[in-house]
Design an enzyme around this catalytic site. Sequence first.
Site, PDB file in Angstrom:
ATOM      1  N   GLU A 269     -43.389  86.712 -11.910  1.00 43.19           N
ATOM      2  CA  GLU A 269     -44.346  85.698 -11.468  1.00 43.19           C
ATOM      3  C   GLU A 269     -43.646  84.750 -10.505  1.00 43.19           C
ATOM      4  O   GLU A 269     -42.978  83.797 -10.954  1.00 43.19           O
ATOM      5  CB  GLU A 269     -44.851  84.888 -12.659  1.00 43.19           C
TER       6      GLU A 269
ATOM      7  N   GLY B 242     -55.831  81.662 -14.147  1.00 46.09           N
ATOM      8  CA  GLY B 242     -57.189  81.188 -13.845  1.00 46.09           C
ATOM      9  C   GLY B 242     -58.263  82.261 -13.981  1.00 46.09           C
ATOM     10  O   GLY B 242     -59.340  82.010 -14.540  1.00 46.09           O
TER      11      GLY B 242
ATOM     12  N   HIS C  44     -41.992  81.584 -19.337  1.00 39.52           N
ATOM     13  CA  HIS C  44     -42.951  81.309 -18.255  1.00 39.52           C
ATOM     14  C   HIS C  44     -42.420  80.175 -17.374  1.00 39.52           C
ATOM     15  O   HIS C  44     -41.719  79.279 -17.861  1.00 39.52           O
ATOM     16  CB  HIS C  44     -44.315  80.940 -18.859  1.00 39.52           C
TER      17      HIS C  44
END
Length: 280
Positions: free
Chosen positions: A167, A243, A95
Amino acid sequence: MRRIVIGGNWKMQVTSTTEAVSIADDIAQGLSTLSSVHVFIAPSFTELYSVNKAVKETQLKLAGQNMYYHEKGAFTGQISPLSLANLVDYVILGHSEPRRIFGETDEFIRQKLLKALEIGLIPVLCLGETAKEREEGNTKAILHQQLAGSLKGLQIEKMKMIILAYEPVWAINNKFLNPDTEIRPATPIEANETHTIIRDWLKNEFGAPVAEEISIIYGGSMNAQNAKELLALDQIDGGLIGGASLSAEKFLPIIRTAAHLLENRSTDYRWESNTLRFDE
Ligand code: PGA
């Protein structure tokens, strides 16, 4: 077969066990009619045991947010892959937060990926460029570097177990990663372009049939509002959501959108959950 995957990355956002279990319960209850989508959440390590107990008998799966590649030993502060495998099916690796805030390298991530595969955890390997790298025209080079750094030379059978998550760093709702730039989700055009770059690299490295079997999901400010246009793209097989995974109210609509849109595609998504583990 490709998998339709929606993952919730809770990061360090839920710090009470009661709250973690309650959100997980709500999400699990909402999943009963959405069996085509493989859904996981990644609570903090300290909440995993309790959340595992709560959702064990449901379709909601769990992921670790990271792990170390040694199974056991004198490694203060690290999480053993074996401890993790008792509680989760997936593990998020590479990540942008550990890569860019804590300096994780491609080689370090590769070691963890190999260990995850060895013990039967499904790695969700994240990739993505920063705003600066994109502005300088280096998106493709960075993605190739990250892909090669962690995946080059991997056996085809192992490759098929991996989920990739594109991402873009600039899209992740994180002020530490993006102190000076506006944070926004990738547009469908941007996401389609980069997912195509990733799939083309996979085709080159592992051949077209294998590349077609790998799920590439998108992450970065995805929410119930923008999920429809992103998940409508043939190149996007799901989402990794930060989120908007912190409540069932925000997360379930994204899963419903994924189920609805992806079920109507020509891509073969008949992926059996009993192929989850290598050694089975
Ligand atoms: P975000 O995070 O949805 O809050 O932008 C996504 C991620 O970092 O996985």
